[in-house]
Design an enzyme around this catalytic site. Sequence first.
Site, PDB file in Angstrom:
ATOM      1  CB  SER A  14       3.630  62.026   9.983  1.00 14.51           C
ATOM      2  OG  SER A  14       2.513  61.858   9.139  1.00 14.51           O
ATOM      3  CD  GLU A  16      -2.416  56.229  13.262  1.00 18.67           C
ATOM      4  OE1 GLU A  16      -2.693  57.257  12.618  1.00 18.67           O
ATOM      5  OE2 GLU A  16      -3.218  55.295  13.446  1.00 18.67           O
ATOM      6  CB  THR A  47      -3.976  54.897  17.994  1.00 17.36           C
ATOM      7  OG1 THR A  47      -3.428  53.729  18.601  1.00 17.36           O
ATOM      8  CG2 THR A  47      -3.516  55.001  16.558  1.00 17.36           C
ATOM      9  CG  ASP A 108     -15.512  53.453  15.271  1.00 19.29           C
ATOM     10  OD1 ASP A 108     -16.311  54.070  14.539  1.00 19.29           O
ATOM     11  OD2 ASP A 108     -14.326  53.237  14.971  1.00 19.29           O
ATOM     12  CB  ALA A 127     -14.092  64.511  15.143  1.00 14.39           C
ATOM     13  CG  HIS A 151     -17.391  57.538   8.752  1.00 12.90           C
ATOM     14  ND1 HIS A 151     -18.482  56.908   9.300  1.00 12.90           N
ATOM     15  CD2 HIS A 151     -16.379  57.348   9.637  1.00 12.90           C
ATOM     16  CE1 HIS A 151     -18.160  56.381  10.459  1.00 12.90           C
ATOM     17  NE2 HIS A 151     -16.878  56.631  10.704  1.00 12.90           N
ATOM     18  CG  ASP A 160     -17.516  61.668   4.765  1.00 12.90           C
ATOM     19  OD1 ASP A 160     -17.746  61.193   5.889  1.00 12.90           O
ATOM     20  OD2 ASP A 160     -16.396  61.669   4.245  1.00 12.90           O
ATOM     21  CE  LYS A 167     -13.911  65.540  10.805  1.00 12.06           C
ATOM     22  NZ  LYS A 167     -13.551  64.117  10.937  1.00 12.06           N
ATOM     23  CG  PHE A 218      -8.844  46.918   9.199  1.00 11.36           C
ATOM     24  CD1 PHE A 218      -9.747  46.998  10.262  1.00 11.36           C
ATOM     25  CD2 PHE A 218      -7.968  47.973   8.977  1.00 11.36           C
ATOM     26  CE1 PHE A 218      -9.774  48.120  11.084  1.00 11.36           C
ATOM     27  CE2 PHE A 218      -7.989  49.097   9.791  1.00 11.36           C
ATOM     28  CZ  PHE A 218      -8.889  49.175  10.855  1.00 11.36           C
ATOM     29  CG  HIS A 268      -0.319  59.750   9.144  1.00 13.67           C
ATOM     30  ND1 HIS A 268       0.429  60.366  10.135  1.00 13.67           N
ATOM     31  CD2 HIS A 268      -1.119  58.864   9.786  1.00 13.67           C
ATOM     32  CE1 HIS A 268       0.074  59.876  11.315  1.00 13.67           C
ATOM     33  NE2 HIS A 268      -0.859  58.954  11.131  1.00 13.67           N
TER      34      HIS A 268
HETATM   35  P1  FAD Z   1     -16.542  62.449  12.915  1.00 14.16           P
HETATM   36  O1  FAD Z   1     -15.731  63.345  12.080  1.00 14.16           O
HETATM   37  O2  FAD Z   1     -17.205  63.026  14.097  1.00 14.16           O
HETATM   38  O3  FAD Z   1     -17.637  61.718  12.035  1.00 14.16           O
HETATM   39  C1  FAD Z   1     -17.190  60.829  11.042  1.00 14.16           C
HETATM   40  C2  FAD Z   1     -18.165  60.728   9.920  1.00 14.16           C
HETATM   41  O4  FAD Z   1     -19.332  60.067  10.375  1.00 14.16           O
HETATM   42  C3  FAD Z   1     -18.591  62.043   9.368  1.00 14.16           C
HETATM   43  O5  FAD Z   1     -17.690  62.442   8.353  1.00 14.16           O
HETATM   44  C4  FAD Z   1     -19.961  61.726   8.855  1.00 14.16           C
HETATM   45  O6  FAD Z   1     -19.848  61.243   7.566  1.00 14.16           O
HETATM   46  C5  FAD Z   1     -20.456  60.601   9.732  1.00 14.16           C
HETATM   47  N1  FAD Z   1     -21.356  61.074  10.780  1.00 14.16           N
HETATM   48  C6  FAD Z   1     -21.048  61.291  12.083  1.00 14.16           C
HETATM   49  N2  FAD Z   1     -22.129  61.717  12.750  1.00 14.16           N
HETATM   50  C7  FAD Z   1     -23.134  61.740  11.849  1.00 14.16           C
HETATM   51  C8  FAD Z   1     -24.495  62.106  11.935  1.00 14.16           C
HETATM   52  N3  FAD Z   1     -25.048  62.519  13.086  1.00 14.16           N
HETATM   53  N4  FAD Z   1     -25.249  62.036  10.809  1.00 14.16           N
HETATM   54  C9  FAD Z   1     -24.693  61.632   9.641  1.00 14.16           C
HETATM   55  N5  FAD Z   1     -23.408  61.282   9.501  1.00 14.16           N
HETATM   56  C10 FAD Z   1     -22.629  61.340  10.587  1.00 14.16           C
HETATM   57  N6  FAD Z   1     -10.306  55.478  16.346  1.00 14.16           N
HETATM   58  C11 FAD Z   1      -9.946  55.297  17.646  1.00 14.16           C
HETATM   59  O7  FAD Z   1     -10.733  54.755  18.441  1.00 14.16           O
HETATM   60  N7  FAD Z   1      -8.704  55.700  18.107  1.00 14.16           N
HETATM   61  C12 FAD Z   1      -7.798  56.306  17.302  1.00 14.16           C
HETATM   62  O8  FAD Z   1      -6.702  56.663  17.759  1.00 14.16           O
HETATM   63  C13 FAD Z   1      -8.149  56.514  15.917  1.00 14.16           C
HETATM   64  N8  FAD Z   1      -7.295  57.138  15.056  1.00 14.16           N
HETATM   65  C14 FAD Z   1      -7.688  57.385  13.755  1.00 14.16           C
HETATM   66  C15 FAD Z   1      -6.827  58.103  12.904  1.00 14.16           C
HETATM   67  C16 FAD Z   1      -7.196  58.362  11.587  1.00 14.16           C
HETATM   68  C17 FAD Z   1      -6.255  59.152  10.699  1.00 14.16           C
HETATM   69  C18 FAD Z   1      -8.453  57.880  11.082  1.00 14.16           C
HETATM   70  C19 FAD Z   1      -8.845  58.115   9.651  1.00 14.16           C
HETATM   71  C20 FAD Z   1      -9.313  57.186  11.926  1.00 14.16           C
HETATM   72  C21 FAD Z   1      -8.961  56.943  13.263  1.00 14.16           C
HETATM   73  N9  FAD Z   1      -9.816  56.275  14.151  1.00 14.16           N
HETATM   74  C22 FAD Z   1      -9.448  56.072  15.472  1.00 14.16           C
HETATM   75  C23 FAD Z   1     -11.136  55.777  13.683  1.00 14.16           C
HETATM   76  C24 FAD Z   1     -12.265  56.797  13.931  1.00 14.16           C
HETATM   77  O9  FAD Z   1     -12.476  56.954  15.317  1.00 14.16           O
HETATM   78  C25 FAD Z   1     -13.523  56.259  13.243  1.00 14.16           C
HETATM   79  O10 FAD Z   1     -13.367  56.294  11.853  1.00 14.16           O
HETATM   80  C26 FAD Z   1     -14.835  56.884  13.670  1.00 14.16           C
HETATM   81  O11 FAD Z   1     -15.908  56.065  13.166  1.00 14.16           O
HETATM   82  C27 FAD Z   1     -15.095  58.286  13.163  1.00 14.16           C
HETATM   83  O12 FAD Z   1     -14.279  59.194  13.754  1.00 14.16           O
HETATM   84  P2  FAD Z   1     -14.177  60.716  13.149  1.00 14.16           P
HETATM   85  O13 FAD Z   1     -13.262  61.456  14.023  1.00 14.16           O
HETATM   86  O14 FAD Z   1     -13.914  60.667  11.714  1.00 14.16           O
HETATM   87  O15 FAD Z   1     -15.697  61.197  13.425  1.00 14.16           O
END
Ligand code: FAD
Length: 302
Positions: A14, A16, A47, A108, A127, A151, A160, A167, A218, A268
């Site tokens: 896939s 991106e 994205t 973020d 998420a 993360h 993590d 999810k 990065f 991916h």
């Molecule tokens: P979540 O799953 O909600 O949390 C991520 C991690 O943070 C958790 O696994 C946990 O370890 C930690 N965490 C969160 N909350 C807590 C808490 N309260 N206490 C302790 N630990 C916590 N970013 C963009 O802006 N746009 C995009 O299109 C985009 N695409 C992406 C695609 C992929 C495949 C990946 C891997 C990342 C992408 N990102 C994108 C980056 C992503 O938004 C960041 O990595 C963000 O920091 C975490 O998002 P998440 O969905 O993993 O969050």
Amino acid sequence: MNQPTNPAAPIRVSFEFFPPKTEKMEETLWASIQRLAPLSPSFVSVTYGAGGSTRERTHQTIKRLLTETDLIPAAHLTCVDASREDIDEVIREYRATGVKHFVALRGDSQAGVGKAWEGREDGYRNAAELTKGLKAIDDFEISVAAYPEKHPESPDFSTDIDFLKRKVDNGATRAITQFFFDNDIFERYVERVRRAGIYIPIVPGIAPIHDFTKIARFAGACGTSIPAWLADRFEGLESDPVTHSHVAAAVCSDQVLDLNKRGFSDFHFYTMNRADLVYSICHILGLRPKAKDEAVARSEAA
Ligand code: FAD
């Protein structure tokens, strides 16, 4: 399932992309999509920028994919700086256009790199909540993010993986990983995930290296480690783009072929909207453009 019962199973990919900011970038994106589309990706994702800054552009790109290609688009969506109502509205708009697959992300902090995430009171906080919100609207296919090196905000692997589990419990059907270069780290992570009772496909996120210096910087921010052997391969190639790109194709195809031998079959690719390197890598992996296959089949039948 993605893994790992059938070593060296046929490779599926896939791609991106990110939404273009200018007309020139739009041309580059569509030239890349046209070059990569014949490789028949399982889906292509687009994205979503922080705070919905790319909301309209992501939507336009997804719409164009739906109307002008046979590709299956997946729309990235984040929880950043929007109320639940706003996000639900975006989801409904996407659904009306025909989108069935989302990549659900937290996003973020807009305060800058390294600043702790603070969700909005009236928004989705992470998420896992966004995944639940999506499922409440329709039975979408939902991919989420996973982190083989955890993360950066996570205190340890078990926290993590707990987040990943939430999810999945809320309806995620696939996890796509942050990019990584050490396959042993990835394999250990998948073992941990399985031990935690998570059985959805964990699809490796693969970053072809267009610019080693940039990706190394990065990687530091994402928590991705750069093995010494990798730095060694690119040493001295800063101003030699031709050799750099040959080395990048070799490194990346080796990584994917090794993962394939270990039983992983879906990959991916973070394309950075650039097709040439990805296309070369896919060729080495054995992928061939569909139209050519059909032409061969036709000529064989004649
Ligand atoms: P979540 O799953 O909600 O949390 C991520 C991690 O943070 C958790 O696994 C946990 O370890 C930690 N965490 C969160 N909350 C807590 C808490 N309260 N206490 C302790 N630990 C916590 N970013 C963009 O802006 N746009 C995009 O299109 C985009 N695409 C992406 C695609 C992929 C495949 C990946 C891997 C990342 C992408 N990102 C994108 C980056 C992503 O938004 C960041 O990595 C963000 O920091 C975490 O998002 P998440 O969905 O993993 O969050």
